[in-house]
Design a protein around this motif. Structure first.
Motif, PDB file in Angstrom:
ATOM      1  N   GLU A   1      46.723 -17.988 -18.585  1.00 42.95           N
ATOM      2  CA  GLU A   1      47.275 -17.013 -19.403  1.00 42.95           C
ATOM      3  C   GLU A   1      48.862 -17.676 -19.701  1.00 42.95           C
ATOM      4  O   GLU A   1      49.670 -17.601 -18.797  1.00 42.95           O
TER       5      GLU A   1
ATOM      6  N   GLU B   1      51.706 -17.681 -23.469  1.00 44.72           N
ATOM      7  CA  GLU B   1      51.920 -17.421 -24.719  1.00 44.72           C
ATOM      8  C   GLU B   1      51.405 -16.142 -25.250  1.00 44.72           C
ATOM      9  O   GLU B   1      50.907 -16.467 -26.614  1.00 44.72           O
ATOM     10  N   ASN B   2      51.140 -15.382 -24.420  1.00 45.19           N
ATOM     11  CA  ASN B   2      50.229 -13.908 -25.208  1.00 45.19           C
ATOM     12  C   ASN B   2      48.947 -14.615 -25.497  1.00 45.19           C
ATOM     13  O   ASN B   2      48.239 -13.827 -26.422  1.00 45.19           O
TER      14      ASN B   2
ATOM     15  N   LYS C   1      50.620  -7.652 -27.413  1.00 44.93           N
ATOM     16  CA  LYS C   1      51.921  -7.576 -26.851  1.00 44.93           C
ATOM     17  C   LYS C   1      52.608  -6.403 -26.214  1.00 44.93           C
ATOM     18  O   LYS C   1      52.110  -5.281 -26.988  1.00 44.93           O
TER      19      LYS C   1
END
Length: 254
Positions: A208, A210-211, A254
């Motif tokens: 997981e 960078e989003n 996000k």
């Protein structure tokens, strides 16, 4: 003549000057003897300067033979390219660029000293600046703290890749048959390996960053399903029938 050689001959000239002054002082009453000695010293110095290029050629050739003997003895089952065989301007006497015939893109510089001892002084690569799609090939160089002729370059195969407009570039690879994910940042100004995750054959691996979640399962994966849990606790289920041998990319809100 290189700067180092200029200094070398300047030191010799200075030493000769001191010797000449001492001889002139000690034998000051025997001027003919002093003159004869000075002439011999000057002729010897000039002759040495004139012979020096030939000496470098001969010395380099001798050390090339010593290096070939060393490689044949140390690596009897391998073949190497060694350059330059003959001394060339711009090279150091007794220093050679060496690479295994099967890996011409990476090699080492070896130096042979006056005693025949072989020492590695540096590592080099011939890789040009990679395209984004071929960025995975630089992995083989990142796997070494320092490359030597004793180290084997791993077999790396690209299985899938993904990149976005921000330069984030991700590859699903197999390194020695192990599933691997490599995450880079890339631009025309430079690139950097951010993450390198290697699993075992038959495993599913994920990361997981960078989003995104990036996951990969190789062809040996035998599970019926795979579940990924994010850092925030969300779970995603992957279907091996659809996602085996593919880089799975899951955006995270996000």
């Amino acid at each position: 003549m290189t700067p180092a050689e200029s200094i070398y001959f300047s030191v010799i000239a200075l030493a000769l000057l001191i010797i000449i002054l001492l001889i002139a002082f000690i034998f000051r009453k025997r001027k003919k003897c002093v003159l004869a000695i000075i002439i011999v010293l000057i002729i010897s110095y000039i002759s040495y300067i004139a012979y020096y290029p030939t000496l470098k050629i001969k010395t380099h050739a001798e050390r090339y033979i010593q290096l070939e003997a060393y490689l044949n003895q140390t690596y009897p089952n391998q073949q190497f390219s060694v350059t330059p065989e003959h001394f060339e301007p711009g090279y150091t006497v007794g220093q050679f660029s060496v690479h295994a015939m099967e890996t011409p893109q990476i090699g080492v510089d070896l130096r042979v000293d006056k005693h025949g001892k072989v020492t590695q002084v540096s590592t080099w690569t011939k890789e040009e600046y990679p395209t984004q799609e071929n960025l995975w090939k630089v992995i083989e160089f990142h796997l070494f703290e320092e490359y030597t002729l004793d180290k084997k370059i791993p077999l790396i195969t690209k299985k899938d890749f993904w990149f976005n407009g921000d330069g984030l570039t991700v590859f699903a690879l197999e390194v020695h048959d192990s599933p691997t994910i490599a995450v880079f940042t890339y631009s025309t100004a430079g690139y950097s390996l951010q993450h390198f995750v290697e699993g075992k054959a038959g495993e599913m691996i994920s990361i997981e960053t960078e989003n995104f979640i990036f996951a990969y399962m190789d062809e040996k994966y035998t599970g019926e399903a795979a579940t990924i849990t994010t850092k925030s606790g969300e779970q995603y289920e992957l279907n091996p029938d659809n996602q085996k041998m593919k880089l799975t990319v899951i955006p995270i809100a996000k």
